[in-house]
Motif scaffolding. Structure first.
Motif, short mmCIF file in Angstrom:
data_model
loop_
_atom_site.label_atom_id
_atom_site.label_comp_id
_atom_site.label_asym_id
_atom_site.label_seq_id
_atom_site.Cartn_x
_atom_site.Cartn_y
_atom_site.Cartn_z
N ARG A 36 -3.17 7.32 -7.58
CA ARG A 36 -3.63 5.93 -7.54
C ARG A 36 -2.49 4.98 -7.19
O ARG A 36 -2.67 4.00 -6.45
CB ARG A 36 -4.27 5.53 -8.88
N GLU A 37 -1.29 5.27 -7.70
CA GLU A 37 -0.14 4.44 -7.40
C GLU A 37 0.26 4.56 -5.93
O GLU A 37 0.55 3.55 -5.27
CB GLU A 37 1.04 4.85 -8.29
N ILE A 38 0.26 5.77 -5.40
CA ILE A 38 0.59 5.99 -4.00
C ILE A 38 -0.42 5.28 -3.09
O ILE A 38 -0.05 4.62 -2.11
CB ILE A 38 0.66 7.49 -3.67
N ALA A 39 -1.71 5.41 -3.44
CA ALA A 39 -2.75 4.75 -2.66
C ALA A 39 -2.55 3.24 -2.67
O ALA A 39 -2.71 2.57 -1.64
CB ALA A 39 -4.13 5.11 -3.20
N GLY A 40 -2.19 2.70 -3.83
CA GLY A 40 -1.95 1.26 -3.94
C GLY A 40 -0.77 0.82 -3.08
O GLY A 40 -0.82 -0.24 -2.45
N GLN A 41 0.28 1.64 -3.04
CA GLN A 41 1.44 1.30 -2.23
C GLN A 41 1.13 1.35 -0.74
O GLN A 41 1.66 0.56 0.04
CB GLN A 41 2.60 2.25 -2.56
N PHE A 42 0.26 2.27 -0.33
CA PHE A 42 -0.14 2.34 1.08
C PHE A 42 -0.96 1.11 1.46
O PHE A 42 -0.86 0.61 2.57
CB PHE A 42 -0.92 3.62 1.35
N ARG A 43 -1.81 0.64 0.52
CA ARG A 43 -2.63 -0.53 0.81
C ARG A 43 -1.80 -1.80 0.83
O ARG A 43 -1.95 -2.64 1.71
CB ARG A 43 -3.75 -0.67 -0.24
N GLU A 44 -0.92 -1.96 -0.16
CA GLU A 44 -0.13 -3.18 -0.30
C GLU A 44 1.22 -2.84 -0.91
O GLU A 44 1.39 -2.87 -2.12
CB GLU A 44 -0.88 -4.19 -1.16
N PRO A 45 2.20 -2.48 -0.10
CA PRO A 45 3.50 -2.03 -0.63
C PRO A 45 4.20 -3.12 -1.42
O PRO A 45 4.22 -4.28 -1.03
CB PRO A 45 4.29 -1.66 0.64
N THR A 46 4.78 -2.72 -2.55
CA THR A 46 5.54 -3.65 -3.39
C THR A 46 6.96 -3.80 -2.87
O THR A 46 7.42 -3.02 -2.01
CB THR A 46 5.59 -3.14 -4.84
N ASP A 47 7.69 -4.78 -3.39
CA ASP A 47 9.08 -4.98 -2.98
C ASP A 47 9.92 -3.75 -3.27
O ASP A 47 10.81 -3.39 -2.49
CB ASP A 47 9.67 -6.20 -3.71
N GLU A 48 9.67 -3.11 -4.42
CA GLU A 48 10.44 -1.90 -4.78
C GLU A 48 10.21 -0.77 -3.78
O GLU A 48 11.13 -0.06 -3.39
CB GLU A 48 10.06 -1.44 -6.19
N TRP A 49 8.94 -0.61 -3.38
CA TRP A 49 8.58 0.44 -2.41
C TRP A 49 9.23 0.16 -1.06
O TRP A 49 9.78 1.05 -0.41
CB TRP A 49 7.06 0.48 -2.29
N ILE A 50 9.19 -1.10 -0.62
CA ILE A 50 9.78 -1.50 0.66
C ILE A 50 11.29 -1.27 0.64
O ILE A 50 11.87 -0.71 1.58
CB ILE A 50 9.46 -2.98 0.96
N LYS A 51 11.94 -1.68 -0.45
CA LYS A 51 13.39 -1.51 -0.56
C LYS A 51 13.76 -0.03 -0.60
O LYS A 51 14.78 0.39 -0.02
CB LYS A 51 13.90 -2.23 -1.81
#
Length: 361
Positions: A178-193
């Motif tokens: 669920r967390e990975i799917a959420g990051q694919f839909r709307e990446p957070t600053d932490e994920w982008i960095k």
């Protein structure tokens, strides 16, 4: 009817009726009781199996009721608390479940709005319900890997030990997905960095962050598209359809059927097959997947119900520079809708479902 088929049948009912259900009582009657009876196999009218409005006094809390208690051998095994189908599920809704879990022999607690089902146990502390579910079942988007685990809760296959032993892995795998799917839909600053600092050698400034916010989103989408195409290519190889050897790896690479009776002027492309898979995914909300088929022709690629050209679901006109999705009305009059990207097919989901409903009976 197989367990998965019963689950698909209830899921279709939920998709069709969820927006019309406004109260908790209606949710119980329309979705929760059918889940208990047709999916789990317990007799909702037998108090030895299912006790509605189950009462167990908890400390100073007298006369509180839980919506359903599922019994086995005279002992409470599963507690179910219901909320209206249009409402979201929050841990605050589970206060009664927490209390009842501690004073009964139940090892499984369920919080549901009839559409989404949260399953809890006591992994963190014995006889104390966890704050996070170990399994989340969404009837609008069923994760097929969870079906065997749900089946273990059924009357016929009840296996509490197996459920509990698998619960910790299910809990974390489900949360990670669920967390990975959420990051694919709307990446957070932490994920982008996280990704930017692995491919960009300069300082991670505000300007760089803004640039990579777009790039990470595009890269994620392209990655998913490539995985879909890889799976299509693999499926085509298994089914006897082979991509041309000199074609580029893009989604428009041509493939031909290994059928000598086929018109050799007809060319089926991966892009058409990918569009077919999208239409099929939408149509499967109404009928079983095997009923949705396709036929290619010189001028368009047809998606049909029951392999019957009198039951057209949609037509894909992908042979020219401009792509069109063709939808037909009751009189078989086709309207072509221009699309630039295959994902735009999803915006015509209502029209696709209407076409299926028109023919499915």
């Amino acid at each position: 009817m197989e367990f998965s088929e019963r689950l698909d049948s209830l899921a279709t009912k939920v998709k069709n009726q969820a927006t019309a259900i406004g109260t908790e009582e209606a949710t119980k009657n329309a979705f929760v009781m059918p889940f208990i009876s047709t999916i789990l196999g317990y007799d909702v009218f037998d108090p030895l199996e299912v006790v509605p409005e189950f009462t167990a006094d908890v400390g100073t809390k007298k006369g509180e009721k839980i919506d359903y208690a599922i019994m086995r051998d005279g002992e409470v095994q599963i507690l179910i608390e219901c909320k209206p189908s249009m409402g979201s599920l929050k841990i605050e809704h589970a206060s009664q479940l927490f209390r009842y879990f501690a004073v009964t022999n139940a090892r499984i607690a369920v919080l549901t709005n009839g559409v989404v089902w949260h399953f809890y146990t006591d992994l963190d502390a014995p006889n104390r319900m966890d704050a996070k579910p170990f399994l989340v079942l969404d009837l609008l988007d069923i994760d097929e890997t969870l079906i065997p685990e749900i089946q273990k809760l059924s009357k016929e296959s009840f296996d509490l030990d197996s459920i509990i032993s698998a619960a910790e892995e299910l809990k974390y795998i489900g949360a990670l997905k669920r967390e990975i799917a959420g990051q694919f839909r709307e990446p957070t600053d932490e994920w982008i960095k996280f990704f930017a600092t692995r491919v960009y050698e300069g300082s991670y400034t505000q300007k760089v962050r803004q640039q990579f916010t777009t790039l990470v989103g595009k890269a994620a989408q392209q990655f998913l598209n490539e995985r879909v195409n890889d799976r299509l290519k693999t499926a085509l190889g298994v089914s006897g359809i082979t991509p041309t050897t000199d074609a580029p790896p893009a989604t428009s690479a041509p493939v031909v059927e290994a059928d000598l009776d086929r018109d050799t002027e007809i060319e089926t492309t991966l892009e058409e097959l990918e569009g077919y898979q999208i239409v099929k995914a939408i149509a499967c909300g109404e009928v079983k997947p095997q009923r949705v088929t396709h036929r290619d022709a010189k001028s368009y690629f047809a998606v049909l119900l029951d392999d019957n050209n009198r039951k057209p679901i949609a037509r894909l006109h992908f042979n020219g520079k401009q792509k069109y999705l063709g939808l037909l009305d009751n009189g078989k009059v086709e309207t072509r809708h221009p699309i630039e990207d295959l994902d735009e097919i999803y915006s015509f989901a209502d029209g696709i479902r209407e076409a299926v409903q028109r023919y499915k009976d």
